[in-house]
Design a protein around this motif. Structure first.
Motif, short mmCIF file in Angstrom:
data_model
loop_
_atom_site.label_atom_id
_atom_site.label_comp_id
_atom_site.label_asym_id
_atom_site.label_seq_id
_atom_site.Cartn_x
_atom_site.Cartn_y
_atom_site.Cartn_z
N HIS A 1 0.74 -1.37 -0.13
CA HIS A 1 0.06 -0.05 -0.09
C HIS A 1 0.68 1.16 -0.14
O HIS A 1 0.41 2.39 -0.54
N LEU A 2 1.98 1.21 0.63
CA LEU A 2 2.96 2.37 0.56
C LEU A 2 3.30 2.82 -0.91
O LEU A 2 3.33 3.78 -1.32
N SER B 1 0.06 7.34 -6.27
CA SER B 1 -1.44 7.98 -6.26
C SER B 1 -1.34 9.25 -5.68
O SER B 1 -2.27 10.26 -5.85
N GLY B 2 -0.05 9.56 -4.83
CA GLY B 2 -0.11 10.88 -4.17
C GLY B 2 -0.89 10.99 -3.28
O GLY B 2 -0.90 11.95 -2.34
N GLY B 3 -0.80 9.72 -2.40
CA GLY B 3 -1.18 9.65 -0.93
C GLY B 3 -2.73 9.38 -0.86
O GLY B 3 -3.58 9.07 -1.55
N GLY B 4 -3.34 9.60 0.41
CA GLY B 4 -4.64 9.39 0.79
C GLY B 4 -4.95 7.87 1.38
O GLY B 4 -4.04 7.05 1.12
N ALA B 5 -5.99 7.88 1.82
CA ALA B 5 -6.19 6.62 2.89
C ALA B 5 -7.17 5.83 1.77
O ALA B 5 -8.02 6.14 1.00
N ARG B 6 -6.93 4.47 2.15
CA ARG B 6 -7.72 3.26 1.29
C ARG B 6 -7.81 2.05 2.13
O ARG B 6 -7.19 1.98 3.23
N THR C 1 -3.11 4.42 5.81
CA THR C 1 -2.90 5.73 5.55
C THR C 1 -1.85 6.23 6.16
O THR C 1 -1.19 5.46 6.77
N LEU C 2 -1.33 7.32 5.48
CA LEU C 2 0.19 7.98 6.26
C LEU C 2 -0.12 8.76 7.34
O LEU C 2 -1.11 9.83 7.09
N LEU D 1 -12.61 4.33 1.55
CA LEU D 1 -12.70 5.54 2.36
C LEU D 1 -13.25 6.84 1.25
O LEU D 1 -12.53 6.94 0.34
N ALA D 2 -14.25 7.48 1.87
CA ALA D 2 -14.52 8.78 1.01
C ALA D 2 -13.64 9.88 1.02
O ALA D 2 -12.87 10.32 2.18
N GLY D 3 -13.39 10.50 -0.17
CA GLY D 3 -12.36 11.61 -0.43
C GLY D 3 -13.21 12.76 -0.49
O GLY D 3 -14.51 12.61 -0.42
N PRO D 4 -12.56 14.11 -0.63
CA PRO D 4 -13.28 15.20 -0.74
C PRO D 4 -14.26 15.01 -1.98
O PRO D 4 -15.37 15.76 -1.97
#
Length: 371
Positions: free
Chosen positions: A108-109, A115-120, A184-185, A353-356
């Motif tokens: 996942h890292l 992908s530029g980060g974000g939670a999944r 997530t980071l 996870l929902a993003g913006p």
């Protein structure tokens, strides 16, 4: 019929009782174990010979009602690295599960970097494909290792601290393997996270004896599942309390650790001037700086007791103290706490996870995010 650590009731005796009075911690203990044993414990709590109990009285507030579990790549790698050869051969299944979990984090890292980060969500199907693994035996064996000598020291405190840290990592890994999780980071640190509501929403007829319910937003997040009964007048009378407040920035764990060497001597000097020798003083501080406080008997008071955030809920050890010193305040992790609350309360994990963008497109994730 009493049932506690000093007086265990038989299953037959418990089956005869249609009403259960239980402490918050005992309720938590019935839901904290692995799936393989959790269902059996939970059934004993909610059922009697007539079927499902219709009234369960929970004594104490639902403090920390949401259990959060987090595994960092560094901590997991360190824990795996400390497992000696003899334990590896004895606990091959457990070690293989931990190593697989570490590989998942690395996977996942790599995705996160592309992908530029974000939670999944960590697992495609909601549950961990590695499967639940009981790490209790490995944890017990690891707790006996001479960690201080493994790093070339001979310090009992270092051994105890390292053993605690390793055990916490293994406990979090066990929880992540047992249920859903998301990646997530945390800053630049890769983490796997999971959470659970320790008092399930399907509990039969729960009545919580919580005089602080109006101050706990957890009940508000439960919506129409929770009804707060107004506290009768005079239940708690603070008219004899004198409150002293010092306002300053930097009261979280990081800053308190950084400035402990200068702040604690000033605190002790002020208390010595302000209080008489007959007072009994309770200190609540961050765990990382608890060692900076003098031990019992080193201060000019009749009694001193110290504890840290996360280890004071539901305890009666400090009831005889007539002075409480709150030095530093705990802050929730902004990167994970809202997600953990959101996932724990509905009782069912989301596939992602929902993003913006999702929050702009639909109303539901936005409301959950605001919560």
């Amino acid at each position: 019929m009493a049932d506690h650590t000093d007086h265990r009731a038989t299953q037959e005796q418990l089956n005869e009782r249609d009403i259960l009075v239980i402490t918050h911690q005992a309720y938590v203990n019935a839901t904290q174990t692995l799936k393989a044993t959790r269902d059996g414990k939970w059934q004993r709590v909610i059922n009697w010979r007539g079927g499902m109990r219709l009234l369960t009285i929970i004594d104490e507030a639902l403090c920390n009602a949401i259990e959060e579990s987090q595994v960092t790549a560094d901590n997991l790698s360190q824990a795996i690295g400390y497992i000696p050869h003899d334990l590896r051969t004895t606990y091959t299944t457990e070690v293989a599960a931990l190593e697989s979990l570490h590989q998942v984090m690395r996977h996942h890292l790599g995705i996160s970097a592309d992908s530029g980060g974000g939670a999944r969500m960590a697992w495609d199907q909601g549950e961990c494909p590695i499967g639940s693994v009981d790490l209790s035996a490995l944890r017990a064996a690891m707790s006996k290792l001479p960690y201080d000598r493994l790093i070339g020291k001979a310090d009992e405190n270092d051994r105890r601290c390292m053993a605690t840290r390793i055990d916490q990592t293994l406990a979090a890994a066990e929880a992540v393997l047992d249920r859903w999780a998301y990646f997530t980071l945390k800053g630049k640190l890769p983490t796997l996270n999971s959470s659970a509501l320790l008092v399930p929403l399907d509990a039969p007829g729960p009545v919580v004896l919580d005089a602080t319910a109006r101050e706990d937003f957890i009940y508000e997040l439960m919506g129409d599942r929770a009804v707060i009964i107004p506290t009768p007048p005079g239940v708690r009378d603070y008219s004899s309390v004198t409150l002293h407040v010092a306002r300053i920035t930097g009261i979280g764990k990081g800053t308190m650790v950084e400035r402990a060497k200068t702040r604690f001597p000033r605190l002790i000097e002020d208390l010595t001037k302000r209080l008489t020798p007959d007072r009994s003083v309770f200190f609540c501080v961050h765990k990382a700086v608890e060692h900076e406080l003098p031990d019992a008997g080193e201060l000019p008071f009749a009694n001193t007791v110290k504890a840290h955030w996360g280890a004071v809920d539901g305890s009666n050890e400090y009831a005889n103290c007539d002075v409480a010193v709150i030095f530093g305040l705990p802050y929730r992790d902004r990167a994970t706490f809202p997600n953990n609350v959101f996932f724990a309360l509905p009782g069912a994990p989301r596939r992602r996870l929902a993003g913006p963008a999702d929050m702009e497109r639909t109303g539901e994730p936005a409301r959950a995010h605001d919560s």
